[in-house]
Design a protein around this motif. Structure first.
Motif, PDB file in Angstrom:
ATOM      1  N   PRO A 102      16.623   8.697   1.756  1.00 22.18           N
ATOM      2  CA  PRO A 102      16.412  10.135   1.523  1.00 22.18           C
ATOM      3  C   PRO A 102      15.028  10.441   0.941  1.00 22.18           C
ATOM      4  N   LEU A 103      14.499   9.564   0.102  1.00 19.73           N
ATOM      5  CA  LEU A 103      13.168   9.777  -0.458  1.00 19.73           C
ATOM      6  C   LEU A 103      12.108   9.673   0.640  1.00 19.73           C
ATOM      7  N   ARG A 114      12.511  10.220   3.789  1.00 19.75           N
ATOM      8  CA  ARG A 114      12.674  11.408   4.643  1.00 19.75           C
ATOM      9  C   ARG A 114      12.017  12.625   3.997  1.00 19.75           C
ATOM     10  N   ALA A 115      12.232  12.818   2.701  1.00 11.14           N
ATOM     11  CA  ALA A 115      11.655  13.969   1.994  1.00 11.14           C
ATOM     12  C   ALA A 115      10.126  13.900   2.000  1.00 11.14           C
ATOM     13  N   ILE A 116       9.569  12.724   1.788  1.00 12.67           N
ATOM     14  CA  ILE A 116       8.112  12.576   1.819  1.00 12.67           C
ATOM     15  C   ILE A 116       7.579  12.876   3.209  1.00 12.67           C
ATOM     16  N   GLU A 146       8.902  14.763   5.554  1.00 14.99           N
ATOM     17  CA  GLU A 146       9.013  16.200   5.835  1.00 14.99           C
ATOM     18  C   GLU A 146       7.913  16.979   5.119  1.00 14.99           C
ATOM     19  N   HIS A 147       7.619  16.602   3.904  1.00 17.59           N
ATOM     20  CA  HIS A 147       6.549  17.273   3.152  1.00 17.59           C
ATOM     21  C   HIS A 147       5.194  17.052   3.840  1.00 17.59           C
TER      22      HIS A 147
END
Length: 85
Positions: free
Chosen positions: A69-70, A72-74, A76-77
């Protein structure tokens, strides 16, 4: 040694999570260290992900991984930041 808790975030999953004396990796209820599967779930790997190697090699893959999840979040950002340019 320490115990994980159902209602609290996990500690960082390291490469020797399967050894109780190496950190706070005891199962929340049972008197044992967490399994490789449980550690991979905490790292955000999907249930159908298959690791290859010995148990020690697999533990190293899980412990050295960026939590899914981390990552993925990076990503997307970064995608949003690069799209603005």
């Amino acid at each position: 040694m320490g115990r994980l808790h159902w209602n609290k975030p996990s500690v960082t999953i390291r490469t020797e999570f399967f050894k109780p004396e190496k950190g706070r990796y005891l199962h929340p209820l049972e008197d044992r260290a967490i399994t490789h599967y449980e550690a991979s779930v905490l790292q955000g790997f999907p249930d159908n992900h298959r690791f290859v190697g010995t148990k020690t090699e697999i533990a190293r893959q899980i412990g050295n991984a960026v939590p899914v999840p981390l990552g993925r979040a990076i990503a997307e950002h970064l995608e949003q930041a690069l799209a603005v340019r």
